[in-house]
Motif scaffolding. Structure first.
Motif, PDB file in Angstrom:
ATOM      1  N   LEU A   1       0.836  -1.205   0.000  1.00  0.00           N
ATOM      2  CA  LEU A   1       0.000   0.000   0.000  1.00  0.00           C
ATOM      3  C   LEU A   1       0.867   1.250   0.000  1.00  0.00           C
ATOM      4  O   LEU A   1       1.772   1.394   0.820  1.00  0.00           O
ATOM      5  N   TYR A   2       0.593   2.132  -0.943  1.00  0.00           N
ATOM      6  CA  TYR A   2       1.157   3.486  -0.993  1.00  0.00           C
ATOM      7  C   TYR A   2      -0.018   4.381  -1.344  1.00  0.00           C
ATOM      8  O   TYR A   2      -0.460   4.420  -2.482  1.00  0.00           O
ATOM      9  N   MET A   3      -0.557   5.107  -0.362  1.00  0.00           N
ATOM     10  CA  MET A   3      -1.839   5.786  -0.532  1.00  0.00           C
ATOM     11  C   MET A   3      -1.806   7.176   0.070  1.00  0.00           C
ATOM     12  O   MET A   3      -1.176   7.415   1.100  1.00  0.00           O
ATOM     13  N   GLY A   4      -2.482   8.109  -0.592  1.00  0.00           N
ATOM     14  CA  GLY A   4      -2.594   9.462  -0.089  1.00  0.00           C
ATOM     15  C   GLY A   4      -3.372  10.323  -1.063  1.00  0.00           C
ATOM     16  O   GLY A   4      -4.170   9.832  -1.862  1.00  0.00           O
ATOM     17  N   ARG A   5      -3.124  11.636  -0.978  1.00  0.00           N
ATOM     18  CA  ARG A   5      -3.747  12.581  -1.916  1.00  0.00           C
ATOM     19  C   ARG A   5      -2.880  12.620  -3.155  1.00  0.00           C
ATOM     20  O   ARG A   5      -1.767  13.132  -3.144  1.00  0.00           O
ATOM     21  N   LEU A   6      -3.374  12.063  -4.252  1.00  0.00           N
ATOM     22  CA  LEU A   6      -2.557  11.839  -5.439  1.00  0.00           C
ATOM     23  C   LEU A   6      -2.398  13.119  -6.259  1.00  0.00           C
ATOM     24  O   LEU A   6      -3.350  13.858  -6.493  1.00  0.00           O
ATOM     25  N   HIS A   7      -1.156  13.381  -6.689  1.00  0.00           N
ATOM     26  CA  HIS A   7      -0.869  14.463  -7.633  1.00  0.00           C
ATOM     27  C   HIS A   7      -0.565  13.838  -8.989  1.00  0.00           C
ATOM     28  O   HIS A   7       0.311  12.983  -9.113  1.00  0.00           O
ATOM     29  N   TRP A   8      -1.291  14.283 -10.011  1.00  0.00           N
ATOM     30  CA  TRP A   8      -1.138  13.743 -11.356  1.00  0.00           C
ATOM     31  C   TRP A   8      -0.514  14.800 -12.275  1.00  0.00           C
ATOM     32  O   TRP A   8      -0.749  15.994 -12.128  1.00  0.00           O
ATOM     33  N   HIS A   9       0.263  14.359 -13.227  1.00  0.00           N
ATOM     34  CA  HIS A   9       0.676  15.198 -14.358  1.00  0.00           C
ATOM     35  C   HIS A   9       1.358  16.496 -13.893  1.00  0.00           C
ATOM     36  O   HIS A   9       1.053  17.590 -14.362  1.00  0.00           O
ATOM     37  N   VAL A  10       2.298  16.377 -12.947  1.00  0.00           N
ATOM     38  CA  VAL A  10       3.018  17.543 -12.425  1.00  0.00           C
ATOM     39  C   VAL A  10       4.355  17.668 -13.147  1.00  0.00           C
ATOM     40  O   VAL A  10       5.113  16.700 -13.253  1.00  0.00           O
ATOM     41  N   SER A  11       4.641  18.867 -13.649  1.00  0.00           N
ATOM     42  CA  SER A  11       5.884  19.110 -14.389  1.00  0.00           C
ATOM     43  C   SER A  11       6.997  19.552 -13.442  1.00  0.00           C
ATOM     44  O   SER A  11       6.751  20.309 -12.496  1.00  0.00           O
ATOM     45  N   PRO A  12       8.226  19.115 -13.681  1.00  0.00           N
ATOM     46  CA  PRO A  12       9.357  19.614 -12.888  1.00  0.00           C
ATOM     47  C   PRO A  12       9.567  21.103 -13.137  1.00  0.00           C
ATOM     48  O   PRO A  12       9.346  21.598 -14.246  1.00  0.00           O
ATOM     49  N   ILE A  13       9.979  21.818 -12.106  1.00  0.00           N
ATOM     50  CA  ILE A  13      10.301  23.242 -12.243  1.00  0.00           C
ATOM     51  C   ILE A  13      11.779  23.357 -12.580  1.00  0.00           C
ATOM     52  O   ILE A  13      12.637  22.865 -11.842  1.00  0.00           O
ATOM     53  N   ARG A  14      12.074  24.009 -13.702  1.00  0.00           N
ATOM     54  CA  ARG A  14      13.457  24.095 -14.185  1.00  0.00           C
ATOM     55  C   ARG A  14      14.131  25.416 -13.853  1.00  0.00           C
ATOM     56  O   ARG A  14      15.298  25.606 -14.194  1.00  0.00           O
ATOM     57  N   GLU A  15      13.433  26.367 -13.193  1.00  0.00           N
ATOM     58  CA  GLU A  15      14.040  27.640 -12.820  1.00  0.00           C
ATOM     59  C   GLU A  15      14.934  27.437 -11.599  1.00  0.00           C
ATOM     60  O   GLU A  15      14.470  27.032 -10.530  1.00  0.00           O
ATOM     61  N   ALA A  16      16.224  27.738 -11.758  1.00  0.00           N
ATOM     62  CA  ALA A  16      17.204  27.455 -10.707  1.00  0.00           C
ATOM     63  C   ALA A  16      16.975  28.256  -9.429  1.00  0.00           C
ATOM     64  O   ALA A  16      17.429  27.848  -8.354  1.00  0.00           O
ATOM     65  N   ASP A  17      16.258  29.376  -9.495  1.00  0.00           N
ATOM     66  CA  ASP A  17      16.047  30.188  -8.302  1.00  0.00           C
ATOM     67  C   ASP A  17      14.848  29.726  -7.480  1.00  0.00           C
ATOM     68  O   ASP A  17      14.576  30.279  -6.418  1.00  0.00           O
ATOM     69  N   SER A  18      14.128  28.726  -7.948  1.00  0.00           N
ATOM     70  CA  SER A  18      12.983  28.202  -7.208  1.00  0.00           C
ATOM     71  C   SER A  18      13.444  27.142  -6.207  1.00  0.00           C
ATOM     72  O   SER A  18      14.349  26.353  -6.489  1.00  0.00           O
ATOM     73  N   ARG A  19      12.834  27.101  -5.047  1.00  0.00           N
ATOM     74  CA  ARG A  19      13.198  26.094  -4.058  1.00  0.00           C
ATOM     75  C   ARG A  19      12.681  24.715  -4.467  1.00  0.00           C
ATOM     76  O   ARG A  19      13.045  23.715  -3.864  1.00  0.00           O
ATOM     77  N   HIS A  20      11.833  24.669  -5.500  1.00  0.00           N
ATOM     78  CA  HIS A  20      11.336  23.399  -6.032  1.00  0.00           C
ATOM     79  C   HIS A  20      12.073  23.000  -7.314  1.00  0.00           C
ATOM     80  O   HIS A  20      11.592  22.170  -8.078  1.00  0.00           O
ATOM     81  N   TYR A  21      13.227  23.599  -7.529  1.00  0.00           N
ATOM     82  CA  TYR A  21      14.012  23.359  -8.738  1.00  0.00           C
ATOM     83  C   TYR A  21      14.424  21.893  -8.859  1.00  0.00           C
ATOM     84  O   TYR A  21      14.918  21.278  -7.918  1.00  0.00           O
ATOM     85  N   THR A  22      14.210  21.338 -10.064  1.00  0.00           N
ATOM     86  CA  THR A  22      14.642  19.976 -10.378  1.00  0.00           C
ATOM     87  C   THR A  22      15.484  20.014 -11.639  1.00  0.00           C
ATOM     88  O   THR A  22      14.949  20.214 -12.737  1.00  0.00           O
TER      89      THR A  22
END
Length: 337
Positions: free
Chosen positions: A201-222
């Protein structure tokens, strides 16, 4: 809508069923499924039909050993809990931890729900905070602390430390809930659900179709050298997801093949995708959604996000009062308010 009263009258022609009756019934049903999240629950069961593409991931990397533990509640799992709850917290959030200890994470509640709640922390910068944290650990015996800086960028590392601790110190637990210190958890309702769950089981609030953030100044940068795909595989929101302990072990094995990133929930999703484990959506996990401060909502949902310490205590009292209330369509009403 045409009324079929003529069925009861022998001398009148037999009436026909209204042609639009199916549409009248189907549309409200579809809307109900969409707004409550039940439609996503159903769709998530088809995710095992899709397989990962290894080219989306970076070159195989041998992961570094996890930082050593500074504080570990050695006898915390002596009562063999069914559900282990790992709460990521910051050293300065003592008020949040105390609110959880007074409510859904209290010892009396843990006994009823067959659960154990522990807090995951790292090392604060302030010497005063270090001293306070050590005293807190001695008082409550529910702190897990590892030797690395307590920052947002290290949230993934903090979660991995907690999951590893679970497998080593609490191997008889059946499930692990990873959540945050601003989340209200209805442990009793969640336990009733988990008692019927079998298999991985791996269950929770599912996020679908999320794009990586490519801006280097973002804390969510990938960066591209970490993940090359245009979209992440579906993953569960880090505010609260449930893992069976066998899944936890499979995820930890995949650490040696995927580069560590600061997006903790995305990283867990990548580990699961690489291991061939598909996430399931639960309509009763709030994710990042803020729900009404209402007893029926707390009674119906497994988790509720963005709950302050004061509201945490209020929610606990409201939950007890709501046990005798008629909470009709609470799942729908709590999500559309």
């Amino acid at each position: 809508m045409q009324l079929c009263l003529c069925l009861y009258l022998r001398n009148l022609p037999r009436c026909r069923r209204p042609r639009h009756l199916p549409v009248v019934l189907v549309i409200p049903l579809i809307l109900f499924l969409i707004f409550t999240g039940k439609l996503e629950e159903g769709l998530s069961h088809f995710l095992p039909l899709f397989r990962y593409q290894p080219s989306q991931f970076s070159t195989l990397i041998v992961s570094k050993p996890l930082p050593p533990l500074l504080i570990s509640p050695s006898r915390a799992c002596s009562n063999l809990p069914f559900l282990l709850i790992l709460v990521t917290s910051s050293p300065s959030h003592l008020d949040r931890r105390d609110a959880i200890r007074q409510t859904w994470g209290s010892r009396s509640t843990s006994a009823l729900s067959d659960s154990l709640t522990v807090f995951l922390l790292a090392v604060p910068e302030s010497q005063d905070e270090k001293a306070v944290l050590a005293q807190e650990s001695m008082l409550h015996g529910d702190i897990i602390q590892a030797e690395f800086a307590d920052t947002y960028q290290n949230l993934t590392l903090k979660t991995l430390v907690g999951l590893t601790w679970a497998t080593e110190h609490c191997p008889n637990a059946k499930f692990v809930l990873k959540t945050d210190d601003d989340v209200f958890v209805n442990t009793l309702t969640l336990l009733k659900f988990l008692k019927w769950q079998k298999g991985p089981l791996y269950m929770g609030r599912l996020h679908w179709h999320v794009s990586p953030i490519r801006e280097a100044d973002s804390r969510h940068y990938t960066p591209m050298d970490t993940y090359e795909g245009n979209y992440f595989p579906p993953y569960c929101s880090g505010t609260g997801y449930i893992l069976s302990l066998d899944v936890v072990r499979h995820l930890l094995v995949q650490r040696e093949q995927i580069t560590l990133i600061s997006l903790e929930d995305v990283y867990i999703g990548l580990l699961a995708y690489r291991a061939g484990i598909s996430p399931l959506h639960s309509a009763k996990v709030a994710g990042s959604m803020t729900l009404p401060h209402d007893g029926c909502c707390y009674r119906t949902m497994f988790t509720s996000h963005k709950v302050t310490p004061q509201r945490m205590v209020e929610a606990w009292a409201m939950l007890e009062e709501a046990e005798n209330k008629w909470c009709s369509l609470a799942l729908l009403s709590c999500k559309i308010q």
